[in-house]
Write a protein that holds these residues in place. Sequence first.
Motif, PDB file in Angstrom:
ATOM      1  N   CYS A   9       0.406  19.439  13.955  1.00  0.00           N
ATOM      2  CA  CYS A   9      -0.199  20.364  14.920  1.00  0.00           C
ATOM      3  C   CYS A   9       0.901  21.097  15.689  1.00  0.00           C
ATOM      4  CB  CYS A   9      -1.056  19.608  15.936  1.00  0.00           C
ATOM      5  SG  CYS A   9      -2.294  18.551  15.180  1.00  0.00           S
ATOM      6  N   GLY A  10       0.896  22.412  15.597  1.00  0.00           N
ATOM      7  CA  GLY A  10       1.848  23.205  16.368  1.00  0.00           C
ATOM      8  C   GLY A  10       1.341  23.435  17.780  1.00  0.00           C
ATOM      9  N   ARG A  11       2.228  23.913  18.616  1.00  0.00           N
ATOM     10  CA  ARG A  11       1.926  24.298  20.012  1.00  0.00           C
ATOM     11  C   ARG A  11       2.802  25.478  20.387  1.00  0.00           C
ATOM     12  NH1 ARG A  11      -2.187  22.998  23.739  1.00  0.00           N
ATOM     13  NH2 ARG A  11      -3.471  21.808  22.306  1.00  0.00           N
ATOM     14  N   TYR A  12       2.596  26.016  21.546  1.00  0.00           N
ATOM     15  CA  TYR A  12       3.428  27.114  22.092  1.00  0.00           C
ATOM     16  C   TYR A  12       3.431  28.305  21.120  1.00  0.00           C
ATOM     17  CZ  TYR A  12       4.788  22.679  24.167  1.00  0.00           C
ATOM     18  OH  TYR A  12       4.759  21.425  24.704  1.00  0.00           O
ATOM     19  N   GLU A  13       4.639  28.841  20.806  1.00  0.00           N
ATOM     20  CA  GLU A  13       4.718  29.963  19.859  1.00  0.00           C
ATOM     21  C   GLU A  13       4.652  29.479  18.411  1.00  0.00           C
ATOM     22  OE1 GLU A  13       4.561  33.274  20.084  1.00  0.00           O
ATOM     23  OE2 GLU A  13       4.092  32.869  22.176  1.00  0.00           O
ATOM     24  N   GLY A  14       4.631  28.169  18.238  1.00  0.00           N
ATOM     25  CA  GLY A  14       4.593  27.602  16.896  1.00  0.00           C
ATOM     26  C   GLY A  14       5.835  26.764  16.643  1.00  0.00           C
ATOM     27  N   VAL A  15       6.048  26.407  15.361  1.00  0.00           N
ATOM     28  CA  VAL A  15       7.157  25.516  15.009  1.00  0.00           C
ATOM     29  C   VAL A  15       8.339  26.335  14.492  1.00  0.00           C
ATOM     30  CG1 VAL A  15       5.568  23.636  14.420  1.00  0.00           C
ATOM     31  CG2 VAL A  15       6.382  25.163  12.620  1.00  0.00           C
ATOM     32  N   ASP A  16       9.531  25.773  14.620  1.00  0.00           N
ATOM     33  CA  ASP A  16      10.735  26.377  14.043  1.00  0.00           C
ATOM     34  C   ASP A  16      10.483  26.642  12.552  1.00  0.00           C
ATOM     35  OD1 ASP A  16      14.067  26.302  14.594  1.00  0.00           O
ATOM     36  OD2 ASP A  16      13.417  26.035  12.504  1.00  0.00           O
ATOM     37  N   GLU A  17      10.882  27.814  12.103  1.00  0.00           N
ATOM     38  CA  GLU A  17      10.599  28.256  10.728  1.00  0.00           C
ATOM     39  C   GLU A  17      11.092  27.263   9.668  1.00  0.00           C
ATOM     40  OE1 GLU A  17       8.670  30.533   9.859  1.00  0.00           O
ATOM     41  OE2 GLU A  17       9.196  31.075   7.802  1.00  0.00           O
ATOM     42  N   ARG A  18      12.138  26.485   9.974  1.00  0.00           N
ATOM     43  CA  ARG A  18      12.669  25.562   8.964  1.00  0.00           C
ATOM     44  C   ARG A  18      11.696  24.422   8.650  1.00  0.00           C
ATOM     45  NH1 ARG A  18      18.244  25.958  12.124  1.00  0.00           N
ATOM     46  NH2 ARG A  18      16.659  26.160  13.763  1.00  0.00           N
ATOM     47  N   VAL A  19      10.783  24.150   9.581  1.00  0.00           N
ATOM     48  CA  VAL A  19       9.728  23.160   9.296  1.00  0.00           C
ATOM     49  C   VAL A  19       8.838  23.715   8.170  1.00  0.00           C
ATOM     50  CG1 VAL A  19       7.646  22.066  10.229  1.00  0.00           C
ATOM     51  CG2 VAL A  19       9.741  22.195  11.620  1.00  0.00           C
ATOM     52  N   ARG A  20       8.485  24.982   8.317  1.00  0.00           N
ATOM     53  CA  ARG A  20       7.629  25.616   7.314  1.00  0.00           C
ATOM     54  C   ARG A  20       8.341  25.716   5.967  1.00  0.00           C
ATOM     55  NH1 ARG A  20       6.354  29.785   4.906  1.00  0.00           N
ATOM     56  NH2 ARG A  20       8.152  31.000   5.570  1.00  0.00           N
ATOM     57  N   GLN A  21       9.641  26.075   6.038  1.00  0.00           N
ATOM     58  CA  GLN A  21      10.382  26.322   4.790  1.00  0.00           C
ATOM     59  C   GLN A  21      10.745  25.047   4.034  1.00  0.00           C
ATOM     60  OE1 GLN A  21      13.613  28.536   6.561  1.00  0.00           O
ATOM     61  NE2 GLN A  21      12.897  30.453   5.659  1.00  0.00           N
ATOM     62  N   HIS A  22      11.102  23.984   4.767  1.00  0.00           N
ATOM     63  CA  HIS A  22      11.726  22.832   4.104  1.00  0.00           C
ATOM     64  C   HIS A  22      10.984  21.502   4.283  1.00  0.00           C
ATOM     65  CE1 HIS A  22      15.067  25.492   3.328  1.00  0.00           C
ATOM     66  NE2 HIS A  22      15.168  25.752   4.619  1.00  0.00           N
ATOM     67  N   LEU A  23       9.892  21.484   5.012  1.00  0.00           N
ATOM     68  CA  LEU A  23       9.224  20.203   5.252  1.00  0.00           C
ATOM     69  C   LEU A  23       7.768  20.207   4.797  1.00  0.00           C
ATOM     70  CD1 LEU A  23       9.754  17.402   6.541  1.00  0.00           C
ATOM     71  CD2 LEU A  23       8.794  18.298   8.656  1.00  0.00           C
ATOM     72  N   VAL A  24       7.042  21.260   5.109  1.00  0.00           N
ATOM     73  CA  VAL A  24       5.607  21.222   4.802  1.00  0.00           C
ATOM     74  C   VAL A  24       5.363  21.665   3.362  1.00  0.00           C
ATOM     75  CG1 VAL A  24       5.030  21.645   7.221  1.00  0.00           C
ATOM     76  CG2 VAL A  24       4.971  23.540   5.613  1.00  0.00           C
ATOM     77  N   THR A  25       4.234  21.202   2.817  1.00  0.00           N
ATOM     78  CA  THR A  25       3.878  21.592   1.445  1.00  0.00           C
ATOM     79  C   THR A  25       2.670  22.525   1.439  1.00  0.00           C
ATOM     80  OG1 THR A  25       2.513  19.606   1.252  1.00  0.00           O
ATOM     81  CG2 THR A  25       4.775  19.465   0.434  1.00  0.00           C
ATOM     82  N   ASP A  26       2.050  22.705   2.589  1.00  0.00           N
ATOM     83  CA  ASP A  26       0.844  23.537   2.637  1.00  0.00           C
ATOM     84  C   ASP A  26       0.650  23.996   4.082  1.00  0.00           C
ATOM     85  OD1 ASP A  26      -1.528  24.755   1.915  1.00  0.00           O
ATOM     86  OD2 ASP A  26      -2.600  22.903   1.419  1.00  0.00           O
ATOM     87  N   GLU A  27       0.023  25.157   4.248  1.00  0.00           N
ATOM     88  CA  GLU A  27      -0.325  25.632   5.589  1.00  0.00           C
ATOM     89  C   GLU A  27      -1.782  26.055   5.551  1.00  0.00           C
ATOM     90  OE1 GLU A  27       2.540  28.359   7.582  1.00  0.00           O
ATOM     91  OE2 GLU A  27       3.628  28.119   5.715  1.00  0.00           O
ATOM     92  N   ILE A  28      -2.532  25.598   6.548  1.00  0.00           N
ATOM     93  CA  ILE A  28      -3.967  25.897   6.573  1.00  0.00           C
ATOM     94  C   ILE A  28      -4.346  26.529   7.905  1.00  0.00           C
ATOM     95  CG2 ILE A  28      -6.250  24.802   6.695  1.00  0.00           C
ATOM     96  CD1 ILE A  28      -5.415  23.018   4.416  1.00  0.00           C
ATOM     97  N   SER A  29      -5.098  27.627   7.790  1.00  0.00           N
ATOM     98  CA  SER A  29      -5.655  28.292   8.975  1.00  0.00           C
ATOM     99  C   SER A  29      -7.145  28.021   9.011  1.00  0.00           C
ATOM    100  CB  SER A  29      -5.418  29.801   8.870  1.00  0.00           C
ATOM    101  OG  SER A  29      -6.222  30.484   9.807  1.00  0.00           O
ATOM    102  N   ILE A  30      -7.699  27.783  10.197  1.00  0.00           N
ATOM    103  CA  ILE A  30      -9.156  27.596  10.245  1.00  0.00           C
ATOM    104  C   ILE A  30      -9.876  28.903  10.589  1.00  0.00           C
ATOM    105  CG2 ILE A  30      -9.062  25.121  10.712  1.00  0.00           C
ATOM    106  CD1 ILE A  30     -10.037  25.953  13.637  1.00  0.00           C
ATOM    107  N   GLY A  31      -9.154  30.004  10.693  1.00  0.00           N
ATOM    108  CA  GLY A  31      -9.811  31.284  10.922  1.00  0.00           C
ATOM    109  C   GLY A  31      -8.836  32.298  11.473  1.00  0.00           C
ATOM    110  N   ASP A  32      -9.254  33.539  11.438  1.00  0.00           N
ATOM    111  CA  ASP A  32      -8.379  34.626  11.862  1.00  0.00           C
ATOM    112  C   ASP A  32      -8.450  34.829  13.371  1.00  0.00           C
ATOM    113  OD1 ASP A  32      -7.580  34.960   9.272  1.00  0.00           O
ATOM    114  OD2 ASP A  32      -8.961  36.607   8.848  1.00  0.00           O
ATOM    115  N   TYR A  33      -7.963  33.861  14.090  1.00  0.00           N
ATOM    116  CA  TYR A  33      -7.850  33.909  15.552  1.00  0.00           C
ATOM    117  C   TYR A  33      -6.767  32.895  15.911  1.00  0.00           C
ATOM    118  CZ  TYR A  33     -11.073  30.218  14.296  1.00  0.00           C
ATOM    119  OH  TYR A  33     -11.658  29.164  13.663  1.00  0.00           O
TER     120      TYR A  33
END
Length: 252
Positions: free
Chosen positions: A111-135
């Motif tokens: 779960c992210g907070r604030y402006e979100g997570v440092d981009e390197r988490v997205r690039q090198h740690l996670v295997t998937d990203e899920i949005s629950i809606g366009d908001y």
Amino acid sequence: MHFDILTLFPSMFQGPLEESILKRAQESGRLSITLHNIRDYASDKHHITDDAPYGGGGGMVMKPEPIFAAVEAIVGQDTSVPRILVSPQGRLFSQAIASELAHFPSLLLICGRYEGVDERVRQHLVTDEISIGDYVLTGGELAAMVVLDAVTRLLPGVLGDPGAVLHDSHAQGLLEGPHYTRPADFRGWRVPEVLLSGDHAAIARWRREQALRRTRERRPDLLDGLQLSLQDRDFLAQLEMESSGMDDERGD
Ligand code: SAM
């Protein structure tokens, strides 16, 4: 099925996890959840998990080190566990994705907070990203709860009626038709007679037609590319004729 959830606010999960189906699923052993406070994995003495963005601008960014440390402590090098970042930039959550996720024995949600997570988490740690809606939500906790809830109700044995999920909206591409319960007459509004008839074949056909009608009215986009029987297509053609007849009467 097991969920590991990484959050800065574990107490936000208390209410939803302690009620109704999610509670019973845990009691029966079909679901287990471990909440991990990301702050516990920050190595500095003040347990700092966020910092100002490089390049300036408002808001804070979640630091990579505590998130990497948490994931590595929880799943180690096990690459079979999906590591999902909930994010407004992820693939749009759907019933199909919930079904896909329900096949894994274990999931890890970040779960992210604030402006979100440092981009390197997205690039090198996670295997998937899920949005629950366009908001944009203030944090990922509500999104993680949505994913957890939608996946859990698909697990075998979690719902009392195992067939119920098959007829749910979006399960097979259609919206579900209307439901009625007692009384048969409420303030002069009667339940459709077919539902009181005891004729199971007629009831099944009526339900199918209501699902087709409702989907055509509210989400015609869902009908595109859907595999429909001849009977379904005849029914939709009949609806089409009825509505063009009504347009003609109105002079449209
Ligand atoms: N600045 C980010 C952006 O514009 O993409 C939004 C950050 S949001 C305020 C903080 C966190 O809430 C995100 O990192 C994410 O974890 C979560 N979040 C917000 N909206 C979401 C959504 N629609 N679906 C899933 N997670 C969401």
